[in-house]
Write a protein that holds these residues in place. Structure first.
Motif, mmCIF file in Angstrom:
data_model
loop_
_atom_site.group_PDB
_atom_site.id
_atom_site.type_symbol
_atom_site.label_atom_id
_atom_site.label_comp_id
_atom_site.label_asym_id
_atom_site.label_seq_id
_atom_site.Cartn_x
_atom_site.Cartn_y
_atom_site.Cartn_z
ATOM 1 N N GLU A 40 0.811 -1.215 0.000
ATOM 2 C CA GLU A 40 0.000 0.000 0.000
ATOM 3 C C GLU A 40 0.848 1.271 0.000
ATOM 4 O OE1 GLU A 40 -2.916 -0.296 3.135
ATOM 5 O OE2 GLU A 40 -3.960 -1.918 2.100
ATOM 6 N N GLY A 41 1.860 1.281 -0.852
ATOM 7 C CA GLY A 41 2.682 2.471 -1.038
ATOM 8 C C GLY A 41 3.749 2.706 0.019
ATOM 9 N N ARG A 42 3.904 1.786 0.942
ATOM 10 C CA ARG A 42 4.937 1.912 1.967
ATOM 11 C C ARG A 42 5.927 0.768 1.817
ATOM 12 N NH1 ARG A 42 2.130 3.910 7.547
ATOM 13 N NH2 ARG A 42 3.443 5.739 7.394
ATOM 14 N N SER A 43 7.159 1.023 2.241
ATOM 15 C CA SER A 43 8.207 0.007 2.161
ATOM 16 C C SER A 43 8.457 -0.597 3.537
ATOM 17 C CB SER A 43 9.505 0.631 1.649
ATOM 18 O OG SER A 43 9.323 1.125 0.344
ATOM 19 N N TYR A 44 8.747 -1.900 3.532
ATOM 20 C CA TYR A 44 8.999 -2.636 4.773
ATOM 21 C C TYR A 44 10.240 -3.493 4.597
ATOM 22 C CZ TYR A 44 4.280 -1.207 5.854
ATOM 23 O OH TYR A 44 3.155 -0.445 6.091
ATOM 24 N N ALA A 45 11.083 -3.520 5.628
ATOM 25 C CA ALA A 45 12.299 -4.332 5.625
ATOM 26 C C ALA A 45 12.033 -5.633 6.375
ATOM 27 C CB ALA A 45 13.435 -3.574 6.286
ATOM 28 N N VAL A 58 12.113 -10.468 11.672
ATOM 29 C CA VAL A 58 11.291 -9.341 12.103
ATOM 30 C C VAL A 58 11.044 -8.432 10.905
ATOM 31 C CG1 VAL A 58 11.992 -9.376 14.529
ATOM 32 C CG2 VAL A 58 13.316 -8.058 12.893
ATOM 33 N N ILE A 59 10.001 -7.628 11.008
ATOM 34 C CA ILE A 59 9.654 -6.696 9.933
ATOM 35 C C ILE A 59 9.540 -5.295 10.519
ATOM 36 C CG2 ILE A 59 7.968 -6.072 8.165
ATOM 37 C CD1 ILE A 59 7.068 -9.004 8.131
ATOM 38 N N PHE A 60 10.114 -4.324 9.817
ATOM 39 C CA PHE A 60 10.012 -2.915 10.194
ATOM 40 C C PHE A 60 9.548 -2.105 8.995
ATOM 41 C CE2 PHE A 60 13.269 -4.498 13.081
ATOM 42 C CZ PHE A 60 12.835 -3.982 14.286
ATOM 43 N N ARG A 61 8.870 -1.011 9.264
ATOM 44 C CA ARG A 61 8.517 -0.058 8.208
ATOM 45 C C ARG A 61 9.761 0.786 7.943
ATOM 46 N NH1 ARG A 61 4.178 1.903 10.306
ATOM 47 N NH2 ARG A 61 5.249 3.475 11.516
#
Length: 102
Positions: A40-45, A58-61
């Protein structure tokens, strides 16, 4: 994926692509960047552990970049967290399907 509640600074340096995160008990864990997802237009690592004492990533924005470093932020909302986990799980299934076709 691991529970997304943890205490640490929101800026992480990549030292030869190894990322150090501190858990609630003050113990450091080493991760590598596994993937970057767009939801939705945001990136996540997606960070994958390289220490034997951890089994889940783990996941971070990703909030931006400072030089060569990502500025990472916790995912606060359960709804946002679920969307990212669902997208990652879909990505893994699609990736497995591609490998099966080869």
């Amino acid at each position: 994926m691991a529970d997304h509640e943890h205490n640490h600074d929101h800026e992480h340096e990549f030292d030869e692509e190894v990322i150090l995160l501190e858990d609630e008990e003050g113990k450091e864990h080493r991760f590598v960047l596994g993937d970057v997802l767009e939801v939705e237009g945001r990136s996540y690592a997606v960070l994958l552990p390289i220490d034997d004492d951890l089994e889940e990533g783990v996941i971070f924005r990703i909030e931006g970049e400072e030089g060569d470093d990502y500025v990472l932020a916790d995912i606060e909302s359960d709804e946002e967290w679920q969307k990212v986990v669902d997208a990652y799980n879909e990505y893994l299934v699609d990736d497995e399907d591609e490998e099966d076709e080869d």
